[in-house]
Scaffold this motif. Structure first.
Motif, PDB file in Angstrom:
ATOM      1  N   UNK A 116     -15.846   2.487  47.128  1.00 54.17           N
ATOM      2  CA  UNK A 116     -17.095   2.988  47.813  1.00 54.17           C
ATOM      3  C   UNK A 116     -18.620   1.275  48.174  1.00 54.17           C
ATOM      4  N   UNK A 117     -18.341   2.466  49.779  1.00 55.08           N
ATOM      5  CA  UNK A 117     -19.627   1.266  50.323  1.00 55.08           C
ATOM      6  C   UNK A 117     -21.007   1.568  50.002  1.00 55.08           C
ATOM      7  N   UNK A 118     -21.583   0.813  49.591  1.00 55.64           N
ATOM      8  CA  UNK A 118     -23.257   0.784  49.802  1.00 55.64           C
ATOM      9  C   UNK A 118     -23.852  -0.524  50.363  1.00 55.64           C
ATOM     10  N   UNK A 119     -24.846   0.110  50.776  1.00 51.40           N
ATOM     11  CA  UNK A 119     -26.091  -0.839  51.166  1.00 51.40           C
ATOM     12  C   UNK A 119     -27.543  -0.565  51.149  1.00 51.40           C
ATOM     13  N   UNK A 120     -28.120  -1.778  50.502  1.00 55.24           N
ATOM     14  CA  UNK A 120     -29.132  -1.394  50.349  1.00 55.24           C
ATOM     15  C   UNK A 120     -30.100  -1.711  51.574  1.00 55.24           C
ATOM     16  N   UNK A 121     -30.962  -0.676  51.262  1.00 57.92           N
ATOM     17  CA  UNK A 121     -32.012  -0.319  52.876  1.00 57.92           C
ATOM     18  C   UNK A 121     -33.795  -0.034  52.102  1.00 57.92           C
ATOM     19  N   UNK A 122     -34.320  -0.731  51.030  1.00 55.13           N
ATOM     20  CA  UNK A 122     -35.311  -0.631  50.349  1.00 55.13           C
ATOM     21  C   UNK A 122     -36.440   0.380  51.186  1.00 55.13           C
ATOM     22  N   UNK A 123     -36.945   0.749  50.494  1.00 55.05           N
ATOM     23  CA  UNK A 123     -38.153   2.006  51.431  1.00 55.05           C
ATOM     24  C   UNK A 123     -39.034   1.240  52.122  1.00 55.05           C
ATOM     25  N   UNK A 124     -39.454   0.353  51.476  1.00 55.22           N
ATOM     26  CA  UNK A 124     -40.572  -0.755  51.697  1.00 55.22           C
ATOM     27  C   UNK A 124     -39.916  -1.725  52.900  1.00 55.22           C
TER      28      UNK A 124
END
Ligand SMILES: Cc1ncc(COP(=O)(O)O)c(C=O)c1O
Length: 482
Positions: A407-415
Protein backbone atom coordinates in the motif's frame (compact mmCIF):
# COMPACT_ATOMS: atom_id res chain seq x y z
CA UNK A 1 36.09 -23.36 31.46
CA UNK A 2 35.28 -24.63 27.93
CA UNK A 3 37.47 -27.39 26.49
CA UNK A 4 40.43 -26.38 24.33
CA UNK A 5 39.92 -29.13 21.78
CA UNK A 6 36.79 -30.51 20.21
CA UNK A 7 33.28 -29.09 20.11
CA UNK A 8 30.58 -28.87 22.75
CA UNK A 9 29.28 -32.25 23.85
CA UNK A 10 26.03 -33.14 22.02
CA UNK A 11 24.21 -32.92 25.37
CA UNK A 12 25.43 -29.32 25.81
CA UNK A 13 24.31 -28.57 22.28
CA UNK A 14 20.82 -29.76 23.24
CA UNK A 15 20.84 -27.84 26.54
CA UNK A 16 21.94 -24.59 24.89
CA UNK A 17 19.47 -25.18 22.10
CA UNK A 18 16.70 -25.30 24.71
CA UNK A 19 18.01 -22.07 26.26
CA UNK A 20 17.95 -20.37 22.88
CA UNK A 21 14.50 -21.67 21.98
CA UNK A 22 13.10 -20.61 25.37
CA UNK A 23 14.47 -17.10 24.78
CA UNK A 24 12.98 -17.01 21.29
CA UNK A 25 9.65 -18.33 22.48
CA UNK A 26 9.41 -15.48 24.98
CA UNK A 27 10.51 -13.01 22.31
CA UNK A 28 7.70 -14.08 20.01
CA UNK A 29 5.10 -14.29 22.78
CA UNK A 30 5.83 -10.68 23.73
CA UNK A 31 6.71 -9.44 20.24
CA UNK A 32 4.15 -6.62 20.25
CA UNK A 33 5.92 -5.11 23.27
CA UNK A 34 9.22 -5.14 21.38
CA UNK A 35 9.93 -1.94 19.38
CA UNK A 36 10.32 -2.83 15.71
CA UNK A 37 13.37 -0.57 15.67
CA UNK A 38 14.83 2.20 17.75
CA UNK A 39 16.91 5.24 16.86
CA UNK A 40 20.61 4.42 17.12
CA UNK A 41 23.85 6.24 17.52
CA UNK A 42 26.29 4.35 15.29
CA UNK A 43 29.35 5.44 17.29
CA UNK A 44 27.78 4.37 20.58
CA UNK A 45 26.67 1.06 19.04
CA UNK A 46 30.11 0.34 17.61
CA UNK A 47 31.70 1.30 20.93
CA UNK A 48 29.45 -1.14 22.76
CA UNK A 49 30.07 -4.06 20.40
CA UNK A 50 33.65 -3.49 19.31
CA UNK A 51 35.39 -5.46 22.06
CA UNK A 52 38.70 -7.30 21.79
CA UNK A 53 38.67 -10.84 20.44
CA UNK A 54 38.47 -13.06 23.53
CA UNK A 55 41.57 -15.12 24.16
CA UNK A 56 39.67 -17.85 25.97
CA UNK A 57 36.35 -19.35 24.93
CA UNK A 58 33.26 -18.14 26.77
CA UNK A 59 30.27 -19.99 28.16
CA UNK A 60 27.22 -20.00 25.89
CA UNK A 61 24.72 -18.54 28.43
CA UNK A 62 26.95 -15.49 28.72
CA UNK A 63 27.17 -15.12 24.93
CA UNK A 64 23.39 -15.51 24.63
CA UNK A 65 22.71 -12.94 27.36
CA UNK A 66 25.15 -10.50 25.78
CA UNK A 67 23.49 -11.02 22.39
CA UNK A 68 20.07 -10.39 23.84
CA UNK A 69 21.14 -7.31 25.79
CA UNK A 70 23.53 -5.67 23.34
CA UNK A 71 22.70 -6.87 19.84
CA UNK A 72 19.00 -7.63 19.62
CA UNK A 73 17.72 -4.22 20.85
CA UNK A 74 19.52 -2.45 18.00
CA UNK A 75 18.32 -4.74 15.30
CA UNK A 76 15.51 -3.74 13.02
CA UNK A 77 13.09 -6.59 13.64
CA UNK A 78 12.28 -7.72 10.13
CA UNK A 79 10.30 -10.59 11.59
CA UNK A 80 8.00 -8.33 13.61
CA UNK A 81 4.27 -8.13 12.78
CA UNK A 82 4.63 -4.33 12.53
CA UNK A 83 7.55 -4.44 10.08
CA UNK A 84 6.20 -3.25 6.74
CA UNK A 85 9.23 -1.80 4.95
CA UNK A 86 10.68 -2.65 1.53
CA UNK A 87 9.22 -5.98 0.52
CA UNK A 88 8.77 -7.20 4.03
CA UNK A 89 10.16 -10.71 4.38
CA UNK A 90 8.91 -13.18 6.93
CA UNK A 91 10.39 -16.34 8.42
CA UNK A 92 7.80 -18.74 9.81
CA UNK A 93 8.56 -21.12 12.67
CA UNK A 94 8.93 -24.25 10.50
CA UNK A 95 11.34 -22.31 8.30
CA UNK A 96 13.39 -21.26 11.33
CA UNK A 97 13.65 -24.83 12.58
CA UNK A 98 14.65 -26.00 9.11
CA UNK A 99 17.46 -23.42 9.08
CA UNK A 100 18.74 -24.90 12.33
CA UNK A 101 18.65 -28.40 10.92
CA UNK A 102 20.32 -27.23 7.71
CA UNK A 103 23.16 -25.69 9.71
CA UNK A 104 23.47 -28.86 11.78
CA UNK A 105 23.79 -31.06 8.70
CA UNK A 106 25.92 -28.49 6.83
CA UNK A 107 25.37 -30.23 3.49
CA UNK A 108 26.93 -28.71 0.39
CA UNK A 109 24.54 -29.12 -2.55
CA UNK A 110 27.08 -28.56 -5.28
CA UNK A 111 27.06 -32.03 -6.87
CA UNK A 112 24.42 -34.71 -6.87
CA UNK A 113 26.92 -37.14 -5.33
CA UNK A 114 27.76 -34.72 -2.49
CA UNK A 115 24.10 -34.28 -1.56
CA UNK A 116 21.81 -36.92 -3.07
CA UNK A 117 18.59 -36.29 -1.16
CA UNK A 118 19.25 -32.53 -0.93
CA UNK A 119 19.56 -32.43 -4.75
CA UNK A 120 16.42 -34.55 -5.11
CA UNK A 121 14.49 -32.33 -2.68
CA UNK A 122 15.68 -29.21 -4.50
CA UNK A 123 14.07 -30.56 -7.66
CA UNK A 124 10.89 -31.43 -5.78
CA UNK A 125 10.45 -28.01 -4.18
CA UNK A 126 11.34 -26.29 -7.45
CA UNK A 127 8.55 -28.23 -9.12
CA UNK A 128 6.11 -27.33 -6.33
CA UNK A 129 6.99 -23.64 -6.51
CA UNK A 130 6.78 -23.66 -10.31
CA UNK A 131 3.29 -25.12 -9.94
CA UNK A 132 2.26 -22.33 -7.55
CA UNK A 133 3.68 -19.66 -9.87
CA UNK A 134 2.32 -21.26 -13.05
CA UNK A 135 5.65 -22.01 -14.73
CA UNK A 136 6.45 -25.29 -16.53
CA UNK A 137 7.66 -27.80 -13.94
CA UNK A 138 10.06 -29.48 -16.37
CA UNK A 139 12.18 -26.33 -16.79
CA UNK A 140 15.74 -26.08 -15.61
CA UNK A 141 15.78 -24.47 -12.21
CA UNK A 142 17.78 -23.90 -9.07
CA UNK A 143 17.61 -22.17 -5.73
CA UNK A 144 19.86 -19.14 -5.44
CA UNK A 145 20.72 -16.47 -2.90
CA UNK A 146 18.32 -13.72 -3.95
CA UNK A 147 16.44 -12.34 -6.93
CA UNK A 148 19.29 -10.02 -7.90
CA UNK A 149 21.56 -13.02 -8.42
CA UNK A 150 18.82 -14.91 -10.25
CA UNK A 151 18.41 -12.03 -12.70
CA UNK A 152 22.18 -11.81 -13.15
CA UNK A 153 22.43 -15.53 -13.90
CA UNK A 154 19.46 -15.46 -16.29
CA UNK A 155 20.79 -12.43 -18.15
CA UNK A 156 24.21 -14.07 -18.44
CA UNK A 157 22.57 -17.00 -20.20
CA UNK A 158 20.45 -14.65 -22.34
CA UNK A 159 23.53 -12.69 -23.38
CA UNK A 160 25.39 -15.82 -24.44
CA UNK A 161 22.37 -17.15 -26.32
CA UNK A 162 21.93 -13.89 -28.25
CA UNK A 163 25.49 -13.08 -29.29
CA UNK A 164 26.68 -14.94 -32.38
CA UNK A 165 30.18 -15.63 -31.09
CA UNK A 166 31.60 -17.58 -28.16
CA UNK A 167 31.34 -15.08 -25.30
CA UNK A 168 32.68 -17.62 -22.81
CA UNK A 169 35.88 -17.81 -24.82
CA UNK A 170 36.26 -14.26 -26.10
CA UNK A 171 34.55 -12.21 -23.41
CA UNK A 172 32.81 -8.93 -24.17
CA UNK A 173 35.80 -7.19 -25.71
CA UNK A 174 37.15 -9.75 -28.19
CA UNK A 175 37.43 -9.24 -31.96
CA UNK A 176 33.78 -10.15 -32.55
CA UNK A 177 32.38 -8.06 -29.73
CA UNK A 178 28.99 -6.45 -30.30
CA UNK A 179 27.09 -3.98 -28.19
CA UNK A 180 24.45 -5.93 -26.27
CA UNK A 181 21.30 -4.28 -24.98
CA UNK A 182 18.73 -5.10 -22.30
CA UNK A 183 15.24 -3.59 -22.24
CA UNK A 184 13.23 -3.08 -19.11
CA UNK A 185 10.75 -0.55 -17.81
CA UNK A 186 11.50 2.67 -15.98
CA UNK A 187 10.04 0.90 -12.91
CA UNK A 188 12.38 -2.10 -12.96
CA UNK A 189 14.42 -3.07 -9.95
CA UNK A 190 18.03 -1.91 -9.79
CA UNK A 191 19.16 -5.55 -9.98
CA UNK A 192 18.76 -5.30 -13.77
CA UNK A 193 21.25 -2.44 -13.86
CA UNK A 194 23.59 -4.31 -11.55
CA UNK A 195 23.44 -7.35 -13.82
CA UNK A 196 24.36 -5.16 -16.80
CA UNK A 197 27.33 -3.78 -14.88
CA UNK A 198 28.48 -7.25 -13.85
CA UNK A 199 28.03 -8.83 -17.27
CA UNK A 200 30.05 -6.16 -19.05
CA UNK A 201 26.97 -4.91 -20.88
CA UNK A 202 27.11 -1.51 -19.26
CA UNK A 203 24.50 0.75 -17.76
CA UNK A 204 24.13 2.80 -20.93
CA UNK A 205 22.90 -0.35 -22.66
CA UNK A 206 20.00 -0.86 -20.29
CA UNK A 207 17.15 0.78 -22.16
CA UNK A 208 14.44 2.01 -19.78
CA UNK A 209 11.13 1.77 -21.60
CA UNK A 210 8.57 4.27 -20.27
CA UNK A 211 5.66 2.90 -18.27
CA UNK A 212 2.00 3.85 -18.63
CA UNK A 213 -0.17 5.64 -16.06
CA UNK A 214 -0.55 2.35 -14.13
CA UNK A 215 3.22 1.88 -14.02
CA UNK A 216 3.25 -1.05 -16.47
CA UNK A 217 5.76 -1.16 -19.34
CA UNK A 218 4.45 0.22 -22.65
CA UNK A 219 4.77 -2.60 -25.21
CA UNK A 220 4.51 -0.21 -28.16
CA UNK A 221 7.51 1.76 -26.90
CA UNK A 222 9.39 -1.47 -26.19
CA UNK A 223 8.91 -2.60 -29.76
CA UNK A 224 9.99 0.71 -31.25
CA UNK A 225 13.05 0.88 -28.99
CA UNK A 226 14.19 -2.59 -30.08
CA UNK A 227 13.55 -1.81 -33.76
CA UNK A 228 15.58 1.40 -33.50
CA UNK A 229 18.47 -0.41 -31.83
CA UNK A 230 18.53 -3.29 -34.30
CA UNK A 231 18.71 -0.78 -37.14
CA UNK A 232 21.62 0.89 -35.38
CA UNK A 233 23.53 -2.39 -35.01
CA UNK A 234 22.91 -3.19 -31.34
CA UNK A 235 22.10 -6.76 -30.28
CA UNK A 236 18.99 -7.02 -28.08
CA UNK A 237 19.82 -9.78 -25.61
CA UNK A 238 16.84 -9.66 -23.28
CA UNK A 239 13.71 -7.92 -22.14
CA UNK A 240 13.16 -7.93 -18.38
CA UNK A 241 9.50 -7.61 -17.43
CA UNK A 242 8.38 -7.22 -13.83
CA UNK A 243 5.40 -8.69 -12.01
CA UNK A 244 5.18 -6.72 -8.80
CA UNK A 245 7.37 -3.65 -9.25
CA UNK A 246 9.33 -2.41 -6.28
CA UNK A 247 7.78 1.03 -5.88
CA UNK A 248 4.08 0.29 -6.35
CA UNK A 249 3.74 -3.46 -7.13
CA UNK A 250 2.54 -2.90 -10.69
CA UNK A 251 2.73 -5.62 -13.31
CA UNK A 252 4.06 -5.29 -16.83
CA UNK A 253 1.63 -6.70 -19.44
CA UNK A 254 3.33 -10.02 -20.16
CA UNK A 255 1.15 -11.14 -23.02
CA UNK A 256 1.95 -8.35 -25.51
CA UNK A 257 5.55 -8.15 -24.28
CA UNK A 258 6.08 -11.88 -24.82
CA UNK A 259 4.49 -11.65 -28.25
CA UNK A 260 7.05 -8.99 -29.23
CA UNK A 261 9.90 -11.03 -27.75
CA UNK A 262 8.81 -14.16 -29.63
CA UNK A 263 8.46 -12.31 -32.90
CA UNK A 264 11.84 -10.60 -32.59
CA UNK A 265 13.61 -13.61 -31.08
CA UNK A 266 14.53 -11.82 -27.84
CA UNK A 267 14.83 -13.63 -24.49
CA UNK A 268 12.16 -12.61 -21.99
CA UNK A 269 13.19 -12.72 -18.34
CA UNK A 270 10.32 -12.26 -15.90
CA UNK A 271 11.22 -10.69 -12.58
CA UNK A 272 8.29 -11.90 -10.51
CA UNK A 273 10.37 -11.80 -7.33
CA UNK A 274 7.51 -10.17 -5.46
CA UNK A 275 4.35 -10.75 -7.48
CA UNK A 276 4.87 -14.22 -8.93
CA UNK A 277 3.79 -16.30 -5.98
CA UNK A 278 0.51 -14.48 -5.46
CA UNK A 279 -0.69 -16.24 -8.63
CA UNK A 280 -2.48 -18.93 -6.64
CA UNK A 281 -4.09 -16.60 -4.08
CA UNK A 282 -7.90 -16.72 -4.32
CA UNK A 283 -8.03 -12.94 -4.23
CA UNK A 284 -6.11 -12.76 -7.52
CA UNK A 285 -9.26 -14.23 -9.02
CA UNK A 286 -7.23 -16.19 -11.57
CA UNK A 287 -6.14 -12.89 -13.14
CA UNK A 288 -2.44 -13.08 -12.40
CA UNK A 289 -0.04 -12.37 -15.26
CA UNK A 290 0.94 -15.59 -17.01
CA UNK A 291 4.61 -15.90 -16.08
CA UNK A 292 5.01 -19.08 -18.13
CA UNK A 293 5.67 -16.90 -21.20
CA UNK A 294 9.10 -16.02 -19.79
CA UNK A 295 12.19 -17.79 -21.10
CA UNK A 296 13.38 -17.40 -17.54
CA UNK A 297 11.64 -16.51 -14.31
CA UNK A 298 12.59 -15.49 -10.81
CA UNK A 299 10.26 -15.81 -7.83
CA UNK A 300 11.18 -15.14 -4.23
CA UNK A 301 9.63 -17.43 -1.59
CA UNK A 302 11.64 -15.39 0.92
CA UNK A 303 9.41 -12.42 0.13
CA UNK A 304 6.01 -14.08 0.06
CA UNK A 305 5.96 -17.69 1.28
CA UNK A 306 7.23 -17.25 4.85
CA UNK A 307 10.56 -18.93 4.09
CA UNK A 308 13.63 -17.42 5.79
CA UNK A 309 16.28 -15.55 3.80
CA UNK A 310 17.68 -16.53 1.48
CA UNK A 311 15.37 -18.49 -0.71
CA UNK A 312 14.90 -17.60 -4.35
CA UNK A 313 13.95 -19.81 -7.29
CA UNK A 314 15.32 -19.24 -10.78
CA UNK A 315 13.76 -21.11 -13.69
CA UNK A 316 14.67 -21.35 -17.34
CA UNK A 317 12.43 -23.08 -19.84
CA UNK A 318 15.17 -22.93 -22.49
CA UNK A 319 16.62 -26.25 -21.36
CA UNK A 320 20.41 -26.27 -21.33
CA UNK A 321 20.85 -22.50 -21.66
CA UNK A 322 22.04 -21.96 -18.07
CA UNK A 323 24.48 -24.88 -18.37
CA UNK A 324 25.78 -23.53 -21.71
CA UNK A 325 26.90 -20.45 -19.86
CA UNK A 326 27.92 -21.80 -16.47
CA UNK A 327 29.01 -25.43 -16.83
CA UNK A 328 32.73 -25.79 -16.25
CA UNK A 329 34.00 -29.00 -14.66
CA UNK A 330 37.58 -29.29 -13.45
CA UNK A 331 38.89 -32.80 -12.81
CA UNK A 332 38.38 -32.59 -9.05
CA UNK A 333 34.65 -31.99 -9.49
CA UNK A 334 33.86 -34.66 -12.06
CA UNK A 335 30.96 -37.03 -11.37
CA UNK A 336 29.41 -40.02 -13.05
CA UNK A 337 25.72 -39.42 -13.67
CA UNK A 338 23.13 -42.14 -13.74
CA UNK A 339 19.35 -42.14 -13.58
CA UNK A 340 18.88 -38.54 -14.72
CA UNK A 341 21.06 -36.93 -12.06
CA UNK A 342 22.93 -33.68 -12.69
CA UNK A 343 24.97 -31.22 -10.66
CA UNK A 344 23.42 -27.95 -9.53
CA UNK A 345 26.84 -26.30 -9.80
CA UNK A 346 26.38 -26.48 -13.60
CA UNK A 347 23.48 -24.03 -13.57
CA UNK A 348 25.10 -20.98 -12.00
CA UNK A 349 28.55 -19.54 -11.23
CA UNK A 350 28.25 -20.76 -7.64
CA UNK A 351 29.98 -23.97 -6.56
CA UNK A 352 29.37 -24.44 -2.83
CA UNK A 353 25.65 -24.13 -2.07
CA UNK A 354 23.70 -24.69 1.11
CA UNK A 355 20.77 -27.06 1.50
CA UNK A 356 18.15 -24.36 0.83
CA UNK A 357 15.54 -26.87 -0.23
CA UNK A 358 14.89 -28.13 3.29
CA UNK A 359 13.31 -24.93 4.62
CA UNK A 360 11.09 -24.70 1.56
CA UNK A 361 10.08 -28.33 1.95
CA UNK A 362 9.21 -27.84 5.63
CA UNK A 363 7.29 -24.60 5.11
CA UNK A 364 5.37 -25.86 2.06
CA UNK A 365 4.48 -29.10 3.88
CA UNK A 366 3.63 -27.36 7.18
CA UNK A 367 1.07 -25.02 5.62
CA UNK A 368 0.11 -26.84 2.43
CA UNK A 369 -1.19 -25.18 -0.70
CA UNK A 370 -4.48 -24.14 0.86
CA UNK A 371 -2.82 -22.89 4.06
CA UNK A 372 -0.44 -20.76 2.02
CA UNK A 373 -3.28 -19.52 -0.16
CA UNK A 374 -5.34 -18.41 2.84
CA UNK A 375 -2.32 -16.68 4.37
CA UNK A 376 -1.69 -14.75 1.13
CA UNK A 377 -5.39 -13.90 0.94
CA UNK A 378 -5.22 -12.68 4.53
CA UNK A 379 -2.30 -10.33 3.71
CA UNK A 380 -4.28 -9.01 0.73
CA UNK A 381 -7.33 -8.44 2.96
CA UNK A 382 -5.21 -6.50 5.46
CA UNK A 383 -3.89 -4.34 2.63
CA UNK A 384 -7.44 -3.69 1.42
CA UNK A 385 -8.43 -2.62 4.92
CA UNK A 386 -5.54 -0.16 5.10
CA UNK A 387 -6.46 1.25 1.66
CA UNK A 388 -10.07 1.57 2.81
CA UNK A 389 -8.98 3.54 5.89
CA UNK A 390 -6.82 5.85 3.78
CA UNK A 391 -9.39 6.36 1.03
CA UNK A 392 -12.03 7.15 3.68
CA UNK A 393 -9.89 9.86 5.25
CA UNK A 394 -9.70 13.17 3.38
CA UNK A 395 -6.24 13.85 4.84
CA UNK A 396 -4.72 10.82 3.16
CA UNK A 397 -4.22 9.70 -0.42
CA UNK A 398 -3.69 6.18 -1.67
CA UNK A 399 -1.88 6.63 -4.99
CA UNK A 400 -1.11 3.84 -7.48
CA UNK A 401 -3.31 1.20 -5.87
CA UNK A 402 -2.08 -2.34 -6.40
CA UNK A 403 -3.74 -5.73 -6.18
CA UNK A 404 -0.82 -6.98 -4.12
CA UNK A 405 -0.46 -6.32 -0.39
CA UNK A 406 1.71 -3.27 -0.90
CA UNK A 407 0.00 0.00 0.00
CA UNK A 408 1.37 3.40 -0.99
CA UNK A 409 0.13 6.24 1.20
CA UNK A 410 0.59 9.98 1.09
CA UNK A 411 -0.46 12.40 3.78
CA UNK A 412 -1.96 15.55 2.28
CA UNK A 413 -3.97 17.33 5.01
CA UNK A 414 -7.03 19.28 3.90
CA UNK A 415 -5.93 22.49 5.57
CA UNK A 416 -2.63 22.34 3.70
CA UNK A 417 0.77 22.53 5.32
CA UNK A 418 2.62 25.52 6.70
CA UNK A 419 4.63 27.69 4.37
CA UNK A 420 8.13 26.34 3.75
CA UNK A 421 6.97 22.73 4.11
CA UNK A 422 6.13 20.69 1.10
CA UNK A 423 4.24 17.44 1.08
CA UNK A 424 7.25 15.36 0.10
CA UNK A 425 9.19 16.66 3.04
CA UNK A 426 6.21 16.18 5.37
CA UNK A 427 5.78 12.55 4.32
CA UNK A 428 9.51 11.89 4.71
CA UNK A 429 9.31 13.24 8.25
CA UNK A 430 6.31 11.03 8.98
CA UNK A 431 8.31 7.95 7.96
CA UNK A 432 11.12 8.95 10.29
CA UNK A 433 8.77 9.78 13.15
CA UNK A 434 6.92 6.47 12.81
CA UNK A 435 10.09 4.39 12.48
CA UNK A 436 11.70 6.15 15.45
CA UNK A 437 8.61 5.44 17.55
CA UNK A 438 9.22 1.69 17.34
CA UNK A 439 5.52 1.11 16.71
CA UNK A 440 5.96 0.19 13.06
CA UNK A 441 8.64 0.29 10.42
CA UNK A 442 7.88 1.41 6.86
CA UNK A 443 9.87 2.56 3.85
CA UNK A 444 9.26 4.98 1.01
CA UNK A 445 9.52 5.57 -2.69
CA UNK A 446 9.11 8.52 -5.02
CA UNK A 447 6.52 8.04 -7.74
CA UNK A 448 4.70 10.40 -10.08
CA UNK A 449 2.53 11.65 -7.21
CA UNK A 450 5.66 12.45 -5.21
CA UNK A 451 7.07 10.90 -2.05
CA UNK A 452 4.96 7.98 -0.83
CA UNK A 453 5.00 5.90 2.34
CA UNK A 454 5.22 2.22 1.37
CA UNK A 455 3.51 -0.33 3.61
CA UNK A 456 4.21 -3.93 2.69
CA UNK A 457 2.07 -6.54 4.44
CA UNK A 458 3.73 -9.93 4.49
CA UNK A 459 4.29 -11.00 8.06
CA UNK A 460 2.56 -14.25 8.98
CA UNK A 461 1.67 -12.87 12.45
CA UNK A 462 0.15 -9.54 11.36
CA UNK A 463 -3.53 -9.30 12.31
CA UNK A 464 -6.47 -7.00 11.58
CA UNK A 465 -5.85 -5.35 14.99
CA UNK A 466 -2.28 -4.62 13.93
CA UNK A 467 -3.62 -2.71 10.93
CA UNK A 468 -5.84 -0.56 13.16
CA UNK A 469 -2.81 0.08 15.41
CA UNK A 470 -0.69 0.94 12.37
CA UNK A 471 -3.30 3.38 11.12
CA UNK A 472 -3.43 5.07 14.54
CA UNK A 473 0.39 5.23 14.65
CA UNK A 474 0.55 6.72 11.15
CA UNK A 475 -1.97 9.39 12.09
CA UNK A 476 -0.20 10.10 15.35
CA UNK A 477 3.11 10.54 13.49
CA UNK A 478 1.40 12.72 10.86
CA UNK A 479 -0.12 14.99 13.54
CA UNK A 480 3.27 15.41 15.20
CA UNK A 481 4.95 16.32 11.90
CA UNK A 482 2.40 18.84 10.68
C1 LIG B 1 11.01 -6.48 -8.22
C2 LIG B 1 12.26 -6.88 -7.49
N1 LIG B 1 13.17 -7.63 -8.12
C3 LIG B 1 14.31 -8.01 -7.53
C4 LIG B 1 14.58 -7.64 -6.23
C5 LIG B 1 15.88 -8.08 -5.59
O1 LIG B 1 15.62 -9.03 -4.62
P1 LIG B 1 16.76 -9.67 -3.73
O2 LIG B 1 16.85 -8.83 -2.52
O3 LIG B 1 16.27 -11.06 -3.44
O4 LIG B 1 18.03 -9.68 -4.51
C6 LIG B 1 13.66 -6.86 -5.52
C7 LIG B 1 13.91 -6.47 -4.14
O5 LIG B 1 13.06 -6.02 -3.42
C8 LIG B 1 12.48 -6.45 -6.19
O6 LIG B 1 11.60 -5.64 -5.58
Amino acid sequence: MPETTGDWAPADFERHGHELLATLRQHFELIRDVPVARPYDAAELMGRLDTALPEQGEEFPRILTDTWENVVPDLVHWNHPAFHAYFSTCASFPGMLAETMTAALNVNSMLWKTSPSASALEQVVLRWIAELAGYPGDSDGLLVGGASLATLYALGAARDAALDYDVREEGMSGPHAKVARIYTSDQAHSSVDKAAITLGIGLRNVVKVPSDDRYGMRPDLLESAIARDVAAGYVPVAVVATVGTTSVAAADPLEPISEICRRLGVWLHVDAAYGGLFAFASRMGGEAEDVSVGDSLVVNPQKTLFVPLDSTALYCRRRGALANTYRLVPEYLTSVHTGGTFDFMDLSPQLGRGFRALKLWWVLRSFGRSGLRSRLDHAMELADRLRELAVGDPDWQCPAPSRYPLVCLRYAPRGGVGSGTDLDDLNARIVKELNDSGEAFVSHSVIRDGYVIRVSLANIHTTADDIERLWAALNHAAEKCR
